[in-house]
Design an enzyme around this catalytic site. Structure first.
Site, PDB file in Angstrom:
ATOM      1  N   CYS A  95       0.678  -1.204   0.010  1.00  0.00           N
ATOM      2  CA  CYS A  95       0.100  -0.002  -0.093  1.00  0.00           C
ATOM      3  C   CYS A  95       1.048   1.246  -0.011  1.00  0.00           C
ATOM      4  O   CYS A  95       1.546   1.588  -0.848  1.00  0.00           O
ATOM      5  CB  CYS A  95      -0.851  -0.055   1.443  1.00  0.00           C
ATOM      6  SG  CYS A  95      -2.543   1.284   0.933  1.00  0.00           S
ATOM      7  N   HIS A 194      -3.624  -6.101   2.885  1.00  0.00           N
ATOM      8  CA  HIS A 194      -2.981  -5.942   4.188  1.00  0.00           C
ATOM      9  C   HIS A 194      -3.662  -7.497   4.738  1.00  0.00           C
ATOM     10  O   HIS A 194      -4.657  -7.802   3.849  1.00  0.00           O
ATOM     11  CB  HIS A 194      -3.549  -4.953   4.947  1.00  0.00           C
ATOM     12  CG  HIS A 194      -3.230  -3.596   4.614  1.00  0.00           C
ATOM     13  ND1 HIS A 194      -2.122  -3.059   4.721  1.00  0.00           N
ATOM     14  CD2 HIS A 194      -3.824  -2.444   3.914  1.00  0.00           C
ATOM     15  CE1 HIS A 194      -1.706  -1.880   4.269  1.00  0.00           C
ATOM     16  NE2 HIS A 194      -3.115  -1.242   3.801  1.00  0.00           N
TER      17      HIS A 194
END
Ligand code: GLN
Length: 258
Positions: A95, A194
């Protein structure tokens, strides 16, 4: 990569890009090496530390926009580390970690911030935040389907020479142009997932480990996870035997007298 029997992992800036527990990726890689009898050292590199330059694997996690601007400056001050990421090691960047390795990031107020320029990708804000579970068909055939959760405002456009990590099945992924997720190069794997992503997708962890050890790794006999869960949850009459069996299979010593 040449075959290696000892692996070192550089966990970069968990104190800055640690919002989403992506440091767990280091734990997963290290444990999967230990289970196979391969020596491993995890170097936790905070903002105050000088990073080791010879790690086989580097990890970057996710965080807030201001945190990633700090991380960009920190990385740009370390050209030798950037050389290692670009040319020698395998890096997993999650990310914000992926965004900072690109050319630029534009914040929601329209200000453009430079990235470190290792990847030909740019990030600009979406109208709404992408939050939720995602499923991705990974472009690495041996990895298969990936799952994770995403939580980002940025949409990342890949330059013409860059391949994505996979195709979005559900969720948003990179969120620019068509439904692709992450980025995949010889040295860098980037993703919005994640979880930590390697805890949820051990096949991706083993892909990284096979790259750096230079050999395919034998499968790991995993404990019966539903039984482990049940024994942790306990309840009247729940047997602790499955937990003991699972811990033995994982090479862990029992924490309570058996
Ligand atoms: N701050 C970045 C964004 O919102 C990255 C977020 C993250 O790392 N989850 O796009």
């Amino acid at each position: 990569m040449t075959a290696t029997c000892e692996v070192s992992i550089g966990l970069l800036l968990p104190d800055v890009l640690g919002t989403y527990s992506d440091a767990g990726n280091a734990t997963v890689l290290a444990q999967r090496l230990r289970w196979r009898g391969i020596a491993v050292t995890v170097h936790t590199v905070t903002a105050r530390d000088a990073p080791p330059l010879s790690c086989e694997i580097y990890l970057l996690g996710g965080g807030e926009d201001r945190a990633q601007q700090f991380a960009t400056r920190w990385l740009r001050d370390k050209p030798k580390l950037l050389d290692a990421l670009a040319e020698r090691a395998v890096t997993l960047a999650v990310c914000a970690g992926m965004q900072v390795l690109g050319e630029s990031m534009t914040d929601p107020d329209g200000r453009e911030h430079p990235g470190v320029g290792l990847l030909d990708l740019t990030t600009s804000p979406r109208r709404t935040r992408a939050i939720g579970e995602a499923v991705v068909q990974c472009n690495l055939p041996e990895v298969g389907m990936l799952t994770g959760f995403e939580n980002h405002r940025g949409a990342t456009a890949l330059g013409p020479g860059l391949a994505p990590l996979g195709e979005v099945v559900t969720g948003v992924g990179n969120g620019a142009e068509h439904a692709v997720e992450g980025v995949l190069t010889e040295h860098i794997i980037g993703t919005y997932l994640h979880g930590p992503v390697l805890a949820r997708n051990p096949a991706l962890a083993d892909h990284i480990l096979a790259r750096v050890t230079g050999r395919p790794l034998p499968p790991i006999e995993l404990p019966d996870l539903p039984a482990v869960r049940q024994s942790y949850l306990g309840g009247s009459g729940a047997s602790r035997r499955p937990l003991r069996r699972a811990r033995r299979a994982a090479g862990l010593r029992s924490s309570s007298p058996s």
